[in-house]
Design a protein around this motif. Structure first.
Motif, PDB file in Angstrom:
ATOM      1  N   LEU A  42      38.588  48.052  99.002  1.00 26.75           N
ATOM      2  CA  LEU A  42      38.025  49.405  99.082  1.00 26.75           C
ATOM      3  C   LEU A  42      37.744  49.794 100.526  1.00 26.75           C
ATOM      4  O   LEU A  42      37.984  50.940 100.945  1.00 26.75           O
ATOM      5  N   GLU A  43      37.228  48.821 101.270  1.00 28.92           N
ATOM      6  CA  GLU A  43      36.895  49.118 102.664  1.00 28.92           C
ATOM      7  C   GLU A  43      38.161  49.421 103.463  1.00 28.92           C
ATOM      8  O   GLU A  43      38.202  50.367 104.275  1.00 28.92           O
ATOM      9  N   VAL A  44      39.198  48.605 103.209  1.00 28.09           N
ATOM     10  CA  VAL A  44      40.468  48.843 103.926  1.00 28.09           C
ATOM     11  C   VAL A  44      41.051  50.206 103.554  1.00 28.09           C
ATOM     12  O   VAL A  44      41.501  50.990 104.421  1.00 28.09           O
ATOM     13  N   GLN A  45      41.030  50.530 102.260  1.00 27.21           N
ATOM     14  CA  GLN A  45      41.565  51.825 101.809  1.00 27.21           C
ATOM     15  C   GLN A  45      40.744  52.974 102.407  1.00 27.21           C
ATOM     16  O   GLN A  45      41.307  54.013 102.822  1.00 27.21           O
ATOM     17  N   GLY A 122      26.530  53.973 108.566  1.00 26.85           N
ATOM     18  CA  GLY A 122      27.929  53.898 108.975  1.00 26.85           C
ATOM     19  C   GLY A 122      28.843  53.509 107.839  1.00 26.85           C
ATOM     20  O   GLY A 122      30.062  53.634 107.959  1.00 26.85           O
ATOM     21  N   SER A 123      28.298  53.034 106.703  1.00 28.38           N
ATOM     22  CA  SER A 123      29.100  52.737 105.509  1.00 28.38           C
ATOM     23  C   SER A 123      28.134  52.586 104.337  1.00 28.38           C
ATOM     24  O   SER A 123      26.953  52.279 104.507  1.00 28.38           O
ATOM     25  N   ARG A 138      32.826  51.546  91.398  1.00 35.53           N
ATOM     26  CA  ARG A 138      32.333  50.910  92.619  1.00 35.53           C
ATOM     27  C   ARG A 138      32.787  51.804  93.762  1.00 35.53           C
ATOM     28  O   ARG A 138      33.984  52.013  93.954  1.00 35.53           O
ATOM     29  N   TYR A 139      31.815  52.291  94.473  1.00 35.91           N
ATOM     30  CA  TYR A 139      32.058  53.282  95.527  1.00 35.91           C
ATOM     31  C   TYR A 139      31.950  52.634  96.892  1.00 35.91           C
ATOM     32  O   TYR A 139      31.087  51.770  97.122  1.00 35.91           O
ATOM     33  N   PHE A 140      32.815  53.116  97.822  1.00 41.17           N
ATOM     34  CA  PHE A 140      32.700  52.728  99.221  1.00 41.17           C
ATOM     35  C   PHE A 140      32.892  54.005 100.052  1.00 41.17           C
ATOM     36  O   PHE A 140      33.942  54.652  99.968  1.00 41.17           O
ATOM     37  N   ALA A 141      31.856  54.317 100.827  1.00 40.93           N
ATOM     38  CA  ALA A 141      31.876  55.591 101.572  1.00 40.93           C
ATOM     39  C   ALA A 141      31.812  55.323 103.065  1.00 40.93           C
ATOM     40  O   ALA A 141      31.076  54.419 103.493  1.00 40.93           O
ATOM     41  N   ILE A 163      32.195  63.075 104.703  1.00 45.82           N
ATOM     42  CA  ILE A 163      32.196  61.712 104.160  1.00 45.82           C
ATOM     43  C   ILE A 163      33.425  61.541 103.285  1.00 45.82           C
ATOM     44  O   ILE A 163      33.697  62.376 102.417  1.00 45.82           O
ATOM     45  N   CYS A 164      34.152  60.430 103.537  1.00 45.47           N
ATOM     46  CA  CYS A 164      35.244  60.086 102.618  1.00 45.47           C
ATOM     47  C   CYS A 164      34.781  58.910 101.750  1.00 45.47           C
ATOM     48  O   CYS A 164      34.172  57.963 102.254  1.00 45.47           O
ATOM     49  N   ARG A 165      35.093  59.023 100.488  1.00 40.87           N
ATOM     50  CA  ARG A 165      34.615  57.998  99.541  1.00 40.87           C
ATOM     51  C   ARG A 165      35.771  57.534  98.669  1.00 40.87           C
ATOM     52  O   ARG A 165      36.527  58.350  98.137  1.00 40.87           O
ATOM     53  N   VAL A 166      35.900  56.209  98.570  1.00 37.75           N
ATOM     54  CA  VAL A 166      36.928  55.590  97.741  1.00 37.75           C
ATOM     55  C   VAL A 166      36.227  54.839  96.612  1.00 37.75           C
ATOM     56  O   VAL A 166      35.228  54.155  96.859  1.00 37.75           O
ATOM     57  N   ALA A 167      36.737  54.959  95.400  1.00 37.49           N
ATOM     58  CA  ALA A 167      36.078  54.304  94.252  1.00 37.49           C
ATOM     59  C   ALA A 167      37.123  53.705  93.326  1.00 37.49           C
ATOM     60  O   ALA A 167      38.218  54.240  93.174  1.00 37.49           O
ATOM     61  N   LEU A 168      36.753  52.591  92.744  1.00 34.54           N
ATOM     62  CA  LEU A 168      37.556  51.944  91.696  1.00 34.54           C
ATOM     63  C   LEU A 168      36.718  51.901  90.421  1.00 34.54           C
ATOM     64  O   LEU A 168      35.521  51.570  90.459  1.00 34.54           O
TER      65      LEU A 168
END
Length: 607
Positions: A42-45, A122-123, A138-141, A163-168
């Motif tokens: 998630l962090e890489v994406q 910062g994250s 599970r969110y990573f922003a 803010i960009c947020r990626v979630a699975l």
């Protein structure tokens, strides 16, 4: 349950516990590893998407839902994840899960925890339930900074524009973790199956020699002493098998030895002239040798029967009862009605801590017959000798009393004839007296008297002899002693013979002490029956009697010192007469002597 099954179940149980522990440990470890891996993805994406958005996003003034949402949808399809772009006011401009009007109606996301963490730290990463999609994610922003205008921010990151947020979805995460757990579970089950198969074969290899050992043990217990276990290895089981074989060899040796001793004992018992009975604590017969069967006329089925049922002899029952009560050897001479001449010496010996008793029956019929024949012969011969001896003694005495002229030689002959006839007369009298005592022909004339009444008569008899030899007679019988019920004439013989014997074997200048006391019977013999005894003792300071001669001093004609006895003119019957007088009084006599220090004779008579 046999030992093989027990070992198998225990082995499987241990393996199962280990596999369960490994399963839970690996499942937890893999879950953490998978979760960490998903977070890293998630962090890489998120980093890649942020970099893409920094380059592609228009300026704030040119934000439109269609433009930004199309960018977000394209990024979501490329990364197979839910992507969301949120501005600084919390407005969602793009989301892969919403389009058009639904996108415009989405809640303000500025208060979302992962968004707040991204702005502040910062994250931001969170795992929570989404109200928008009604599912867990599970969110990573990450914050998006971009330089606006010619100026660059002091920190070099640029101005925060959103803010960009990626979630699975957690369903995918849980599915991946579940797949890993399933793999671990399958591996554990496969390991358990292999462990079961291995345990079956390994326990079989272990229990096979144990089973052989068990079979040999059962065979040995069943009486097959030739059973042996093959030794196939040098491990502990091999050593156990070898030790078992050694034990079996020793048992066989002991059984052979016991069997040989049993055969020897059985041969001895069968050929013994004495009867031997074995009676248990309930007075039931458990063994009888042929002599005992013949003596008591036992039936064939005597085993297990009470002795009193077969042989109703009160004296035998009393003797057995005495041995039971005292737990000591009991002896008596009993008349057994089943014997043709009913005289037997019976000894009862307790064995096995009073649980069994050995009864030994010795038929003394022939011995008693010979004793009676001998006593009768001695009595008859003595009686026949008395008359001619009296005649010879009378003639010799008459010749000595005449005043006729005789030569010196004839005078000596007459004196020798007189002395020897006197000695023979005394010997014949003693033999007749001893025979009467042995045959029980003496009738006791008992009367109560004090032993001090014998003092004066004793002095009258021995005073000249005591003065001649320089011996001292000490009379130490206290007046406080009770009277004793005895035959005075016979008891006088006891005093005379014992003191005469002491004078003969005490050197000149010695002392002879006569004393008496009362004592309970249990103190002298250890008996449980407490009966008072009157004990007379005659002690001298003579030459003493050797230990090997002491048991024989009461035999007729036995002399410790032959030369001294003949010199003193003894007949060798005095102590034998004393013994039989004491037995007529139901008493006991014994001696204590030390060579060179003197002797003490004890006479005990019941009060």
């Amino acid at each position: 349950m046999n030992i093989r099954t027990q070992l198998t179940f225990r082995y499987i149980g241990i393996v199962l516990l280990v596999l369960l522990a490994m399963y839970f440990y690996l499942a937890t470890m893999l879950k953490d590893s998978m979760s960490s891996h998903i977070t890293s993805d998630l962090e890489v994406q998120a980093e890649l998407i942020r970099e893409f958005l920094i380059e592609e996003l228009p300026t704030k003034d040119n934000f439109t839902y269609d433009l930004i949402d199309s960018l977000v949808d394209r990024l979501g399809k490329a990364n197979n994840a839910r992507v969301t772009f949120i501005d600084l006011d919390g407005v969602v401009w793009g989301d892969t899960e919403r389009d058009g009007q639904a996108l415009r109606e989405m809640d303000n996301h500025l208060t979302r925890p992962e968004v707040q963490d991204a702005i502040k730290n910062g994250s931001g990463i969170r795992e929570r339930y989404s109200n928008t999609t009604q599912t867990g994610f599970r969110y990573f922003a990450l914050p998006i900074h971009r330089n606006v205008g010619p100026e660059i921010s002091p920190d070099g990151e640029g101005t925060l524009i959103g803010i960009c947020r990626v979630a699975l979805p957690m369903v995918a995460v849980n599915t991946a973790i579940g797949n890993l757990r399933r793999v671990v579970l399958i591996a554990s089950v496969a390991g358990l199956i292999l462990a079961i198969v291995f345990s079956v074969f390994s326990t079989g290899a272990i229990t096979k020699p144990i089973k052989k050992l068990t079979q040999m043990t059962q065979s040995l217990a069943a009486g097959n002493i030739n059973s042996r276990v093959p030794v196939d290895s040098r491990n502990e089981l091999g050593q156990l098998s070898q030790n078992f074989n050694l034990m079996a060899n020793r048992i066989q040796e002991q059984i052979d030895k016991i069997s040989e001793e049993h055969r020897r004992s059985e041969t001895i018992l069968k050929n013994m002239g004495e009867g031997v009975l074995l009676v248990n604590g309930a007075s039931e017969m458990t063994y009888a040798n042929p002599a005992a069967i013949s003596m008591l006329e036992l039936p064939d089925t005597y085993i297990g029967k009470a002795l009193i049922e077969i042989n109703r002899i009160p004296e035998l029952q009393v003797l057995l009862k005495k041995a039971e009560q005292t737990e000591a050897i009991a002896f008596a001479e009993i008349q057994l009605g089943n014997l043709r001449e009913p005289e037997a010496e019976v000894t009862v010996v307790p064995v096995s801590a009073g649980q069994e008793y050995v009864i030994v029956i010795h038929d003394v019929t022939k011995e008693r017959q010979l004793e009676r024949i001998r006593a009768d012969f001695v009595a008859n011969v003595s009686h026949e000798l008395r008359t001619p001896l009296t005649t010879i003694q009378g003639y010799a005495e008459t010749l000595l009393g005449e005043n006729s002229v005789r030569t010196k030689t004839s005078e000596q002959f007459i004196v020798k004839i007189f002395n020897h006839s006197t000695r023979l007369t005394r010997l014949v009298s003693d033999l007749l007296e001893l025979s009467r005592l042995e045959l029980g022909e003496v009738e006791l004339k008992r009367s109560l008297c004090h032993l001090n009444t014998f003092h004066e008569p004793i002095l009258d008899v021995f005073e000249p002899l005591l003065e001649e030899s320089g011996l001292v007679l000490k009379w130490e019988i206290p007046e406080t002693l009770p009277k004793v019920n005895i035959d005075r004439q016979l008891y006088m013989q006891i005093f005379v013979n014992l003191i005469d014997n002491a004078i003969k074997y005490t050197p000149d200048g010695g002392a002879i002490t006569v004393s008496a006391e009362t004592r309970s019977h249990e103190e002298t013999e250890g008996s449980d029956i407490a009966s008072e005894e009157f004990i007379l003792s005659v002690k001298d300071t003579g030459i003493g009697i050797p230990m090997e001669s002491q048991p024989r001093v009461f035999e007729r004609f036995y002399r410790v010192d032959e030369g001294r006895a003949r010199e003193m003119g003894g007949t060798g019957l005095g102590l034998a007469i004393v013994k039989h007088i004491v037995l007529c009084h139901n008493g006991r006599i014994w001696i204590e002597s030390t060579l060179g220090q003197g002797s003490t004779f004890y006479v005990a008579v019941p009060l």
